[in-house]
Design a protein around this motif. Structure first.
Motif, PDB file in Angstrom:
ATOM      1  N   GLY A   1       1.028  -1.140  -0.047  1.00 57.35           N
ATOM      2  CA  GLY A   1       0.186  -0.008   0.012  1.00 57.35           C
ATOM      3  C   GLY A   1       0.829   1.344   0.068  1.00 57.35           C
ATOM      4  N   ILE A   2       2.099   1.204  -0.351  1.00 59.85           N
ATOM      5  CA  ILE A   2       2.914   2.405  -0.598  1.00 59.85           C
ATOM      6  C   ILE A   2       2.340   3.511  -1.284  1.00 59.85           C
ATOM      7  CG2 ILE A   2       4.315   1.223  -2.231  1.00 59.85           C
ATOM      8  CD1 ILE A   2       6.785   3.200  -1.255  1.00 59.85           C
ATOM      9  N   SER A   3       2.243   4.676  -1.000  1.00 61.54           N
ATOM     10  CA  SER A   3       1.482   5.797  -1.482  1.00 61.54           C
ATOM     11  C   SER A   3       0.496   5.340  -2.386  1.00 61.54           C
ATOM     12  CB  SER A   3       2.328   6.237  -2.958  1.00 61.54           C
ATOM     13  OG  SER A   3       2.231   7.478  -3.408  1.00 61.54           O
ATOM     14  N   MET A   4      -0.474   4.632  -1.489  1.00 59.67           N
ATOM     15  CA  MET A   4      -1.916   4.495  -2.108  1.00 59.67           C
ATOM     16  C   MET A   4      -2.753   5.613  -2.013  1.00 59.67           C
ATOM     17  SD  MET A   4      -2.881   2.117   1.264  1.00 59.67           S
ATOM     18  CE  MET A   4      -4.947   2.177   1.339  1.00 59.67           C
ATOM     19  N   LYS A   5      -3.600   5.664  -3.023  1.00 57.85           N
ATOM     20  CA  LYS A   5      -4.449   6.871  -3.481  1.00 57.85           C
ATOM     21  C   LYS A   5      -5.819   6.669  -3.533  1.00 57.85           C
ATOM     22  CE  LYS A   5      -0.573   8.950  -6.085  1.00 57.85           C
ATOM     23  NZ  LYS A   5       0.661   8.135  -5.389  1.00 57.85           N
ATOM     24  N   GLY A   6      -6.253   5.712  -2.811  1.00 59.20           N
ATOM     25  CA  GLY A   6      -7.606   5.592  -2.706  1.00 59.20           C
ATOM     26  C   GLY A   6      -8.214   4.246  -2.975  1.00 59.20           C
TER      27      GLY A   6
ATOM     28  N   SER B   1       4.664  -0.704   5.400  1.00 61.39           N
ATOM     29  CA  SER B   1       3.547  -0.508   4.753  1.00 61.39           C
ATOM     30  C   SER B   1       2.499   0.647   5.096  1.00 61.39           C
ATOM     31  CB  SER B   1       2.575  -1.776   5.247  1.00 61.39           C
ATOM     32  OG  SER B   1       3.139  -3.028   4.767  1.00 61.39           O
ATOM     33  N   ALA B   2       1.850   1.007   3.921  1.00 64.01           N
ATOM     34  CA  ALA B   2       1.220   2.194   3.725  1.00 64.01           C
ATOM     35  C   ALA B   2       2.129   3.436   4.050  1.00 64.01           C
ATOM     36  CB  ALA B   2       0.043   2.113   5.030  1.00 64.01           C
ATOM     37  N   PHE B   3       3.331   3.468   3.597  1.00 68.31           N
ATOM     38  CA  PHE B   3       4.441   4.444   3.578  1.00 68.31           C
ATOM     39  C   PHE B   3       3.847   5.589   2.719  1.00 68.31           C
ATOM     40  CE2 PHE B   3       8.291   6.415   1.689  1.00 68.31           C
ATOM     41  CZ  PHE B   3       8.594   7.283   2.595  1.00 68.31           C
ATOM     42  N   MET B   4       3.545   6.765   3.011  1.00 70.39           N
ATOM     43  CA  MET B   4       3.131   8.098   2.421  1.00 70.39           C
ATOM     44  C   MET B   4       1.989   7.393   1.651  1.00 70.39           C
ATOM     45  SD  MET B   4       6.675   9.649   0.784  1.00 70.39           S
ATOM     46  CE  MET B   4       5.678  11.080   0.570  1.00 70.39           C
ATOM     47  N   ALA B   5       0.839   6.978   2.656  1.00 73.25           N
ATOM     48  CA  ALA B   5      -0.547   6.359   2.040  1.00 73.25           C
ATOM     49  C   ALA B   5      -1.280   7.789   2.084  1.00 73.25           C
ATOM     50  CB  ALA B   5      -1.212   5.540   2.699  1.00 73.25           C
ATOM     51  N   GLN B   6      -1.963   7.920   1.048  1.00 71.38           N
ATOM     52  CA  GLN B   6      -2.713   9.441   0.640  1.00 71.38           C
ATOM     53  C   GLN B   6      -4.307   9.242   0.948  1.00 71.38           C
ATOM     54  OE1 GLN B   6      -0.723  10.775  -3.188  1.00 71.38           O
ATOM     55  NE2 GLN B   6       0.818   9.916  -2.087  1.00 71.38           N
TER      56      GLN B   6
ATOM     57  N   ASP C   1       4.341   5.154   8.033  1.00 71.45           N
ATOM     58  CA  ASP C   1       5.223   6.334   7.959  1.00 71.45           C
ATOM     59  C   ASP C   1       4.784   7.420   6.983  1.00 71.45           C
ATOM     60  OD1 ASP C   1       8.426   6.713   9.076  1.00 71.45           O
ATOM     61  OD2 ASP C   1       7.781   7.608   7.019  1.00 71.45           O
ATOM     62  N   SER C   2       4.810   8.696   7.738  1.00 67.57           N
ATOM     63  CA  SER C   2       4.364   9.725   6.863  1.00 67.57           C
ATOM     64  C   SER C   2       3.070   9.740   6.070  1.00 67.57           C
ATOM     65  CB  SER C   2       5.657  10.045   5.814  1.00 67.57           C
ATOM     66  OG  SER C   2       6.627  10.038   6.314  1.00 67.57           O
ATOM     67  N   LEU C   3       2.053   9.102   6.875  1.00 65.62           N
ATOM     68  CA  LEU C   3       0.664   9.002   6.464  1.00 65.62           C
ATOM     69  C   LEU C   3       0.022  10.275   5.990  1.00 65.62           C
ATOM     70  CD1 LEU C   3      -1.287   6.494   8.600  1.00 65.62           C
ATOM     71  CD2 LEU C   3      -1.111   6.334   6.139  1.00 65.62           C
ATOM     72  N   TYR C   4      -0.822  10.274   4.955  1.00 68.47           N
ATOM     73  CA  TYR C   4      -1.766  11.729   4.899  1.00 68.47           C
ATOM     74  C   TYR C   4      -3.221  11.198   5.132  1.00 68.47           C
ATOM     75  CZ  TYR C   4       1.992  13.562   2.238  1.00 68.47           C
ATOM     76  OH  TYR C   4       3.229  14.288   1.772  1.00 68.47           O
ATOM     77  N   GLU C   5      -4.234  11.198   4.509  1.00 65.93           N
ATOM     78  CA  GLU C   5      -5.486  10.681   4.677  1.00 65.93           C
ATOM     79  C   GLU C   5      -5.822   9.186   4.684  1.00 65.93           C
ATOM     80  OE1 GLU C   5      -7.423  13.006   6.171  1.00 65.93           O
ATOM     81  OE2 GLU C   5      -5.426  14.020   6.286  1.00 65.93           O
TER      82      GLU C   5
END
Length: 238
Positions: free
Chosen positions: A130-135, A148-153, A169-173
């Protein structure tokens, strides 16, 4: 299209490709340009081939009987892809819609940068799931690896097992639901109380994934939002 008409074996509305006898290029060409009224495509002897069913943009079912290599179902749109085996790096990377279901395990970066759809992994997922997942919504029946979910937006990651180091790490929304242990949280990620909306959303995701866990066994992980704005006084410590 040349080469397509005689390549697949057709039984009713199911078209079968045997990758031990036919090149992968014929399969992907058919999925992109030869589907017509075909509702289901079956793939035999994938033997870890890369890019199986990449970029499919039609509401077709693709069933892969065996292990898939790199980037299986990448950039998927509308298709339902079932892999009856393990999947290599970049599974469903960049997917925008549809469903990808893996009965085995997934290697690194499953669901990376994906904008939508549902990815279900019955087994474990490796690093950077889920790295940088966007939706996208990702449901992992087992555990996930580090970062996992690093920078997930945006989107939701459900982990029914344990999580490795630096989760979120560095999660967004994006929101993470974890049932098992978390080795460590990444920067800005922390646990939050589960709301009624969380329980309802999680129950729906588990049902769609065919899993029967009790949503009350899960914890919610989301962003503190402390990294959203630069803080000169933070001295690189958050």
């Amino acid at each position: 299209m040349a080469g397509v008409a005689q390549a697949p074996h057709i039984a009713a509305d199911v078209v079968t490709f045997d990758l031990a006898k036919q090149p992968l290029r014929e399969l992907n060409r058919f999925l992109h340009h030869g589907l017509g009224a075909t509702k289901k495509v079956r793939v035999l002897n994938p033997d870890g081939a890369h890019n199986i069913a990449a970029g499919v943009n039609a509401p077709v079912e693709v069933e892969v009987d065996g292990h898939a290599g790199y980037y299986a179902a990448g950039m998927n749109q509308l298709a339902t892809v079932l892999i009856r085996g393990n999947a290599g790096p970049g599974l469903a990377e960049g997917m925008t819609s549809g469903v990808v279901y893996v009965k085995g395990f997934a290697s690194v970066s499953a669901g990376a940068a994906a904008h939508g759809g549902l990815l279900v992994i019955d087994g474990d997922a490796s690093l950077r799931c889920g790295i940088s997942m966007k939706g996208i919504d990702i449901v992992v029946g087992g555990s996930v690896g580090d970062f996992s979910a690093f920078m997930a937006q945006a989107g939701r990651l459900v982990v029914c097992g344990d999580a490795g180091d630096a989760l979120g790490d560095s999660l967004y929304e994006a929101v993470i639901y974890v049932r098992g242990k978390v080795k460590s949280f990444g920067a800005d990620a922390h646990e939050q109380p589960m709301s009624r909306a969380d329980y309802e959303a999680l129950a729906d995701l588990l049902t769609r994934a065919g899993l029967k866990h009790d949503p009350k066994q899960f914890r919610r992980v989301a962003s503190k939002r402390e990294l959203y704005h630069w803080n000169a006084d933070a001295n690189q410590e958050y």
